[in-house]
Design a protein around this motif. Structure first.
Motif, PDB file in Angstrom:
ATOM      1  N   LYS A  34       0.807  -1.219   0.000  1.00 23.30           N
ATOM      2  CA  LYS A  34       0.000   0.000   0.000  1.00 23.30           C
ATOM      3  C   LYS A  34       0.843   1.273   0.000  1.00 23.30           C
ATOM      4  CE  LYS A  34      -3.779  -0.297   0.037  1.00 23.30           C
ATOM      5  NZ  LYS A  34      -4.714  -0.538  -1.087  1.00 23.30           N
ATOM      6  N   GLU A  35       2.022   1.214   0.612  1.00 25.71           N
ATOM      7  CA  GLU A  35       2.822   2.439   0.731  1.00 25.71           C
ATOM      8  C   GLU A  35       4.300   2.091   0.851  1.00 25.71           C
ATOM      9  OE1 GLU A  35       3.281   6.129   3.913  1.00 25.71           O
ATOM     10  OE2 GLU A  35       1.363   5.070   3.746  1.00 25.71           O
ATOM     11  N   ILE A  36       5.136   2.877   0.178  1.00 26.35           N
ATOM     12  CA  ILE A  36       6.589   2.716   0.263  1.00 26.35           C
ATOM     13  C   ILE A  36       7.160   3.971   0.905  1.00 26.35           C
ATOM     14  CG2 ILE A  36       8.730   2.336  -1.006  1.00 26.35           C
ATOM     15  CD1 ILE A  36       7.037   1.123  -3.257  1.00 26.35           C
ATOM     16  N   GLY A  37       7.793   3.815   2.060  1.00 28.50           N
ATOM     17  CA  GLY A  37       8.392   4.943   2.755  1.00 28.50           C
ATOM     18  C   GLY A  37       9.901   4.802   2.817  1.00 28.50           C
ATOM     19  N   ILE A  38      10.535   5.683   3.559  1.00 31.88           N
ATOM     20  CA  ILE A  38      11.985   5.626   3.727  1.00 31.88           C
ATOM     21  C   ILE A  38      12.300   4.601   4.810  1.00 31.88           C
ATOM     22  CG2 ILE A  38      14.049   6.924   4.356  1.00 31.88           C
ATOM     23  CD1 ILE A  38      12.668   9.434   3.360  1.00 31.88           C
ATOM     24  N   GLY A  39      12.807   3.465   4.384  1.00 28.95           N
ATOM     25  CA  GLY A  39      13.158   2.414   5.327  1.00 28.95           C
ATOM     26  C   GLY A  39      11.980   1.630   5.855  1.00 28.95           C
ATOM     27  N   GLU A  40      10.820   1.749   5.214  1.00 26.76           N
ATOM     28  CA  GLU A  40       9.662   0.984   5.659  1.00 26.76           C
ATOM     29  C   GLU A  40       8.661   0.811   4.527  1.00 26.76           C
ATOM     30  OE1 GLU A  40       7.521   2.938   8.769  1.00 26.76           O
ATOM     31  OE2 GLU A  40       6.467   4.250   7.382  1.00 26.76           O
ATOM     32  N   ILE A  41       7.799  -0.187   4.671  1.00 27.19           N
ATOM     33  CA  ILE A  41       6.691  -0.391   3.749  1.00 27.19           C
ATOM     34  C   ILE A  41       5.430  -0.644   4.565  1.00 27.19           C
ATOM     35  CG2 ILE A  41       8.130  -1.319   1.896  1.00 27.19           C
ATOM     36  CD1 ILE A  41       7.158  -4.125   2.694  1.00 27.19           C
ATOM     37  N   VAL A  42       4.283  -0.417   3.944  1.00 22.47           N
ATOM     38  CA  VAL A  42       2.995  -0.699   4.574  1.00 22.47           C
ATOM     39  C   VAL A  42       2.255  -1.668   3.667  1.00 22.47           C
ATOM     40  CG1 VAL A  42       0.804   0.241   5.374  1.00 22.47           C
ATOM     41  CG2 VAL A  42       2.908   1.565   5.666  1.00 22.47           C
ATOM     42  N   ILE A  43       1.792  -2.787   4.233  1.00 26.76           N
ATOM     43  CA  ILE A  43       1.109  -3.802   3.445  1.00 26.76           C
ATOM     44  C   ILE A  43      -0.284  -4.054   3.995  1.00 26.76           C
ATOM     45  CG2 ILE A  43       3.274  -4.937   2.812  1.00 26.76           C
ATOM     46  CD1 ILE A  43       2.605  -7.099   4.897  1.00 26.76           C
ATOM     47  N   GLN A  44      -1.139  -4.619   3.147  1.00 24.74           N
ATOM     48  CA  GLN A  44      -2.482  -5.020   3.556  1.00 24.74           C
ATOM     49  C   GLN A  44      -2.675  -6.470   3.151  1.00 24.74           C
ATOM     50  OE1 GLN A  44      -5.775  -2.919   1.718  1.00 24.74           O
ATOM     51  NE2 GLN A  44      -7.122  -3.377   3.428  1.00 24.74           N
TER      52      GLN A  44
END
Length: 244
Positions: A34-44
């Protein structure tokens, strides 16, 4: 001497606390990025749950948002999960290729996609009459796995046509604290029904009212491989039934 003993006990407790806090387990899931950040991702994941995970920045250019991936991650007692590997699920190339990517972990670790829960349910079910569900854990991968589990390995949930859970009549369920193990070979099934170690037959269900329902089976077990522990929870596909 007493002071030395107290210091030793305190050091031992501190060391035990560090070991307990640092204990980790590895797992995996199929999820949409769902989202790609700096040093992290968000998944569903498939259940709709949203999870933020730490991830190496190097993978940012290799993945895309709103795409499906097999995510292998490490979960410690404290802190967010840490991504170990991420592999795309390419459904456009056909189900055979998609299944192949799921059944072969890029790290060689066991994943939830390598297993399935199969259920056998009677063709005819009458309201108010008990019926039995035969659940089996199926190894879909191409290797043996040493699994261990408790007496309540298999459980079953019933949902009405509105998606609401139908509670069991058993208010209290006692389970003996035992550990069991077996070797599950490729394309083989494993079934365990409690064998007297559970106060009720978890595989025996009773639905009071006629109507349409769904049953979901669940298997919980552990795999220890290469000195790592993996806690896996596998759910079956919902199976529709009609209660007369």
């Amino acid at each position: 001497m007493k002071k030395i003993l107290v210091c030793f006990v305190a050091a031992l407790m501190l060391f035990s606390g560090i070991v307990w806090a640092s204990k980790s387990t590895s797992s995996s899931k199929v999820a949409v990025l769902k989202e790609i950040g700096i040093g992290e991702i968000v998944i569903q994941d498939e259940s709709g749950a949203i999870t933020a995970m730490k991830a190496p920045q190097i993978i940012e250019k290799l993945i895309e948002e709103e795409k499906s991936y097999v995510v292998v991650y490490e979960q410690r007692r404290w802190g967010r999960p840490v991504v170990q590997s991420i592999e795309p699920v390419n459904l456009e190339e056909g189900s055979q290729n998609a299944n192949s990517s799921l059944l072969h972990s890029p790290t060689g670790e066991p994943t939830e996609a390598m297993f399935n829960v199969d259920m056998q349910i009677p063709d005819r079910i009458e309201a108010g009459q008990p019926f039995e569900v035969e659940g089996s854990l199926v190894n879909l991968s191409d290797r043996d796995w040493e699994i261990s589990h408790g007496a309540a390995m298999f459980t079953y949930s019933v949902f009405n046509d509105n998606g609401e859970p139908v509670p069991r009549e058993d208010r209290i369920i006692a389970v003996n604290d035992i550990g069991l193990g077996t070797t599950l070979q490729p394309n083989k099934k494993y079934r365990y029904d409690g064998e007297g170690h559970v106060s009720v037959k978890l595989y025996e269900l009773t639905i009071k009212n006629p109507g349409s329902y769904r049953i979901v089976g669940q298997a919980e077990f552990r795999i220890v491989d290469d000195n790592k522990s993996y806690e896996l929870v596998i759910k079956s596909d919902p199976q529709d039934i009609v209660v007369e």
